[in-house]
Design an enzyme around this catalytic site. Structure first.
Site, PDB file in Angstrom:
ATOM      1  N   LYS A 165     -34.009 -11.625 -17.425  1.00 38.20           N
ATOM      2  CA  LYS A 165     -34.657 -10.311 -17.478  1.00 38.20           C
ATOM      3  C   LYS A 165     -33.578  -9.256 -17.471  1.00 38.20           C
ATOM      4  O   LYS A 165     -32.467  -9.494 -16.967  1.00 38.20           O
ATOM      5  CB  LYS A 165     -35.573 -10.106 -16.273  1.00 38.20           C
ATOM      6  CG  LYS A 165     -36.720  -9.166 -16.550  1.00 38.20           C
ATOM      7  CD  LYS A 165     -37.813  -9.849 -17.341  1.00 38.20           C
ATOM      8  CE  LYS A 165     -38.971  -8.913 -17.629  1.00 38.20           C
ATOM      9  NZ  LYS A 165     -40.107  -9.680 -18.172  1.00 38.20           N
TER      10      LYS A 165
HETATM   11  P1  NAD Z   1     -45.863  -0.727 -20.730  1.00 36.21           P
HETATM   12  O1  NAD Z   1     -44.726   0.127 -20.315  1.00 36.21           O
HETATM   13  O2  NAD Z   1     -46.224  -0.816 -22.165  1.00 36.21           O
HETATM   14  O3  NAD Z   1     -47.186  -0.299 -19.919  1.00 36.21           O
HETATM   15  C1  NAD Z   1     -47.228  -0.178 -18.537  1.00 36.21           C
HETATM   16  C2  NAD Z   1     -48.513   0.557 -18.179  1.00 36.21           C
HETATM   17  O4  NAD Z   1     -48.668   0.564 -16.762  1.00 36.21           O
HETATM   18  C3  NAD Z   1     -48.532   2.020 -18.631  1.00 36.21           C
HETATM   19  O5  NAD Z   1     -49.796   2.306 -19.169  1.00 36.21           O
HETATM   20  C4  NAD Z   1     -48.323   2.784 -17.328  1.00 36.21           C
HETATM   21  O6  NAD Z   1     -48.869   4.093 -17.366  1.00 36.21           O
HETATM   22  C5  NAD Z   1     -49.069   1.877 -16.382  1.00 36.21           C
HETATM   23  N1  NAD Z   1     -48.775   2.103 -14.967  1.00 36.21           N
HETATM   24  C6  NAD Z   1     -47.596   2.298 -14.361  1.00 36.21           C
HETATM   25  N2  NAD Z   1     -47.769   2.516 -13.051  1.00 36.21           N
HETATM   26  C7  NAD Z   1     -49.095   2.453 -12.827  1.00 36.21           C
HETATM   27  C8  NAD Z   1     -49.922   2.600 -11.670  1.00 36.21           C
HETATM   28  N3  NAD Z   1     -49.396   2.851 -10.489  1.00 36.21           N
HETATM   29  N4  NAD Z   1     -51.261   2.432 -11.807  1.00 36.21           N
HETATM   30  C9  NAD Z   1     -51.805   2.191 -13.008  1.00 36.21           C
HETATM   31  N5  NAD Z   1     -51.077   2.037 -14.134  1.00 36.21           N
HETATM   32  C10 NAD Z   1     -49.744   2.181 -14.038  1.00 36.21           C
HETATM   33  O7  NAD Z   1     -45.535  -2.175 -20.139  1.00 36.21           O
HETATM   34  P2  NAD Z   1     -46.135  -3.579 -20.618  1.00 36.21           P
HETATM   35  O8  NAD Z   1     -45.193  -4.178 -21.579  1.00 36.21           O
HETATM   36  O9  NAD Z   1     -47.583  -3.417 -20.955  1.00 36.21           O
HETATM   37  O10 NAD Z   1     -45.989  -4.438 -19.279  1.00 36.21           O
HETATM   38  C11 NAD Z   1     -46.955  -4.386 -18.237  1.00 36.21           C
HETATM   39  C12 NAD Z   1     -46.781  -5.613 -17.349  1.00 36.21           C
HETATM   40  O11 NAD Z   1     -46.921  -6.792 -18.147  1.00 36.21           O
HETATM   41  C13 NAD Z   1     -45.408  -5.757 -16.673  1.00 36.21           C
HETATM   42  O12 NAD Z   1     -45.585  -6.379 -15.427  1.00 36.21           O
HETATM   43  C14 NAD Z   1     -44.648  -6.674 -17.605  1.00 36.21           C
HETATM   44  O13 NAD Z   1     -43.582  -7.338 -16.967  1.00 36.21           O
HETATM   45  C15 NAD Z   1     -45.779  -7.623 -17.982  1.00 36.21           C
HETATM   46  N6  NAD Z   1     -45.546  -8.389 -19.209  1.00 36.21           N
HETATM   47  C16 NAD Z   1     -45.310  -7.742 -20.392  1.00 36.21           C
HETATM   48  C17 NAD Z   1     -45.107  -8.495 -21.540  1.00 36.21           C
HETATM   49  C18 NAD Z   1     -44.908  -7.858 -22.886  1.00 36.21           C
HETATM   50  O14 NAD Z   1     -44.883  -8.591 -23.885  1.00 36.21           O
HETATM   51  N7  NAD Z   1     -44.801  -6.556 -22.979  1.00 36.21           N
HETATM   52  C19 NAD Z   1     -45.137  -9.909 -21.481  1.00 36.21           C
HETATM   53  C20 NAD Z   1     -45.397 -10.532 -20.261  1.00 36.21           C
HETATM   54  C21 NAD Z   1     -45.599  -9.748 -19.128  1.00 36.21           C
END
Ligand code: NAD
Length: 449
Positions: A142
């Site tokens: 990561k």
């Molecule tokens: P992103 O940055 O696209 O979206 C994150 C979202 O979370 C945003 O809408 C933000 O406003 C919201 N957020 C932040 N703090 C918040 C709070 N306190 N309450 C409510 N919403 C809040 O990120 P992402 O890529 O969608 O990743 C989200 C999660 O999924 C992370 O834990 C990431 O590690 C995990 N993940 C992502 C992927 C991927 O392919 N992008 C794959 C596996 C896991």
């Protein structure tokens, strides 16, 4: 019918956790600010505790246990950035390769102001178990940069990305460590990573990063892959028809917004959604596309006119069939777990549930599809993208989707079978399988020298 969540007892605070906790104290904290979400340290403690419990179940010896708890490489870098007004700021960046025994390291890059070495280490460790669990030939990694992307101009963001890549260049590469998107990064970030690496290599190297735009060698289906995987695992856990099931989604970014769309397409009623700006609810079902358009236009879901506002906490505690945490770690805790009324929690985010909350949910009969299973769709299609890049070919969306579905469903079935057989939770079963495969690979390879 929801898959039964057995309440396998934990082992309290195992001695090995105390042995391993040196990792969380020897690294200086670099967290610049607190957020609504628990700090990276808590995430690492959770990851180490989960590892310790799996190691107990697998009967791993102390040496192997310590090896699996210790990242193979951790790099902390300074990223100087020239701001638009001519000032220079310096932010910290990280890349942690937790394990490379089963293949090159693989994992996303997070741009978030509160990211630190502890959080990145925890996320890298979860990547190792995730890749092993779904059977793809990767280790876990990561990366992170402690910066708020919303506070930077596009040119500043590009400069931060390129300088960060330059600093971690010695340890990444298509056969070493392959970054991907995570919180605060997207296809454009991946394009800059690919370009920076390629310019320095003197040739195009599309396989150095996944989650790229299609035009640069990205894969069909990658953008929605994590969200599709969330839906696939939710449907497996629910059984029966999804029609009319109610869903609440925390986080309306790449994973959460995609998941909301796919749940709605599957006939579910998405009744509530939140992002960092606020939360909205409509018991008759939100129009996900209209909400997305509103969020894109205004910067968030806050103020959406066709729904009622509610608090971040209230969203988590809604009486729904499915709750999808898809934001950051540590949001379901000992403090609020007893108020979670969802029958099924499907972890789009990594590490959203603390170990204490896990126990409370299991005792209450709430099924939790754990992160390393539920959100594995992203790394599965990243793997497919990398394979296409290495072979200089491209597969259709339907080919990619079929492979994604097959790997997700196989992994889900293996986890559900072990959970039922041993009377342990889905998370415990997922960790036993993931950790067990990595441990077995270590044994077969032996220890050099
Ligand atoms: P992103 O940055 O696209 O979206 C994150 C979202 O979370 C945003 O809408 C933000 O406003 C919201 N957020 C932040 N703090 C918040 C709070 N306190 N309450 C409510 N919403 C809040 O990120 P992402 O890529 O969608 O990743 C989200 C999660 O999924 C992370 O834990 C990431 O590690 C995990 N993940 C992502 C992927 C991927 O392919 N992008 C794959 C596996 C896991």
């Amino acid at each position: 019918m929801i898959v039964t969540n057995s309440s396998g007892r934990g082992n309290g605070a195992p001695p090995a956790l105390r042995r391993l906790s040196f990792m969380t104290t020897m690294v200086p904290s670099t967290t610049p600010a607190t957020t609504l979400i628990g700090p990276g340290r808590q995430a690492l403690d959770s990851a180490l505790l989960q590892l310790d419990r799996a190691a107990d179940r697998l009967g791993l010896d102390d040496g192997l246990r310590t090896m699996l708890a210790t990242p193979r490489r951790s790099l902390t870098v300074s990223v100087p950035v020239r701001r638009e007004d001519g000032r220079m700021d310096v932010v910290q960046g990280f890349r942690v390769q937790h394990n490379t025994t089963r293949g090159p390291a693989k994992g996303g890059v997070r741009f978030h102001p509160s990211t630190d070495i502890h959080e990145v280490t925890a996320l890298a460790m979860w990547m190792t178990w995730k890749c092993a669990l779904v059977g793809i030939p990767y280790g876990g990694a990561k990366g992170g940069v402690a910066v708020d992307p919303a506070s930077l101009s596009t040119r500043e963001l590009e400069r931060v990305t390129r300088r960060y890549v330059n600093e971690i260049m010695p340890i990444i590469g298509p056969d070493r460590d392959i970054p991907a998107p995570d919180v605060g990064t997207d296809e454009q970030t991946m394009a800059w990573i690919m370009d920076t690496y390629s310019i320095n290599a003197g040739r195009p190297v599309p396989g150095v990063v996944t989650g790229k735009p299609m035009i640069l060698g990205g894969s069909a289906g990658r953008a929605g892959a994590t969200s599709r995987g969330v839906l696939i695992s939710a449907l497996k856990a629910l059984g029966g028809s999804p029609a009319g099931r109610t869903v609440a989604v925390q986080g309306f970014g790449k994973v959460g917004a995609g998941a909301a769309r796919y749940f709605a397409d599957a006939g579910c009623r998405v009744v509530a959604v939140s992002d960092v700006t606020g939360a909205v609810v409509d018991r008759s079902g939100l129009d996900v596309d209209a909400l997305r358009a509103w969020a894109e236009e205004t910067g968030g879901v806050y103020g959406y006119r066709h729904a009622d506002a509610l608090s971040h906490d209230e969203l988590l505690e809604l009486d729904v069939d499915v709750l999808v945490p898809a934001a950051l770690e540590g949001v379901i805790t000992a403090q609020n777990a007893s108020r979670i009324r969802a029958r099924l929690v499907v972890e789009g985010a990594n590490g959203p549930t603390t170990p204490e909350a896990d126990r409370i949910l299991a005792d209450a009969g709430t099924t939790v599809v754990p992160d390393i299973l539920a959100n594995a769709g992203g790394v599965i299609v990243s793997y497919l993208e990398w394979v296409q890049n290495l072979q200089a070919c491209s597969w259709s969306a339907s080919e990619v989707d079929a492979k994604l579905r097959g790997l997700m469903e196989d992994a889900f079935d293996a986890v559900a079978a072990m959970s039922a057989e041993r009377g342990i939770t889905l998370r415990e079963a997922a960790h036993v399988i993931g950790v067990g495969r990595v441990a077995e690979t270590h044994r077969m390879r032996g220890l050099y020298p």
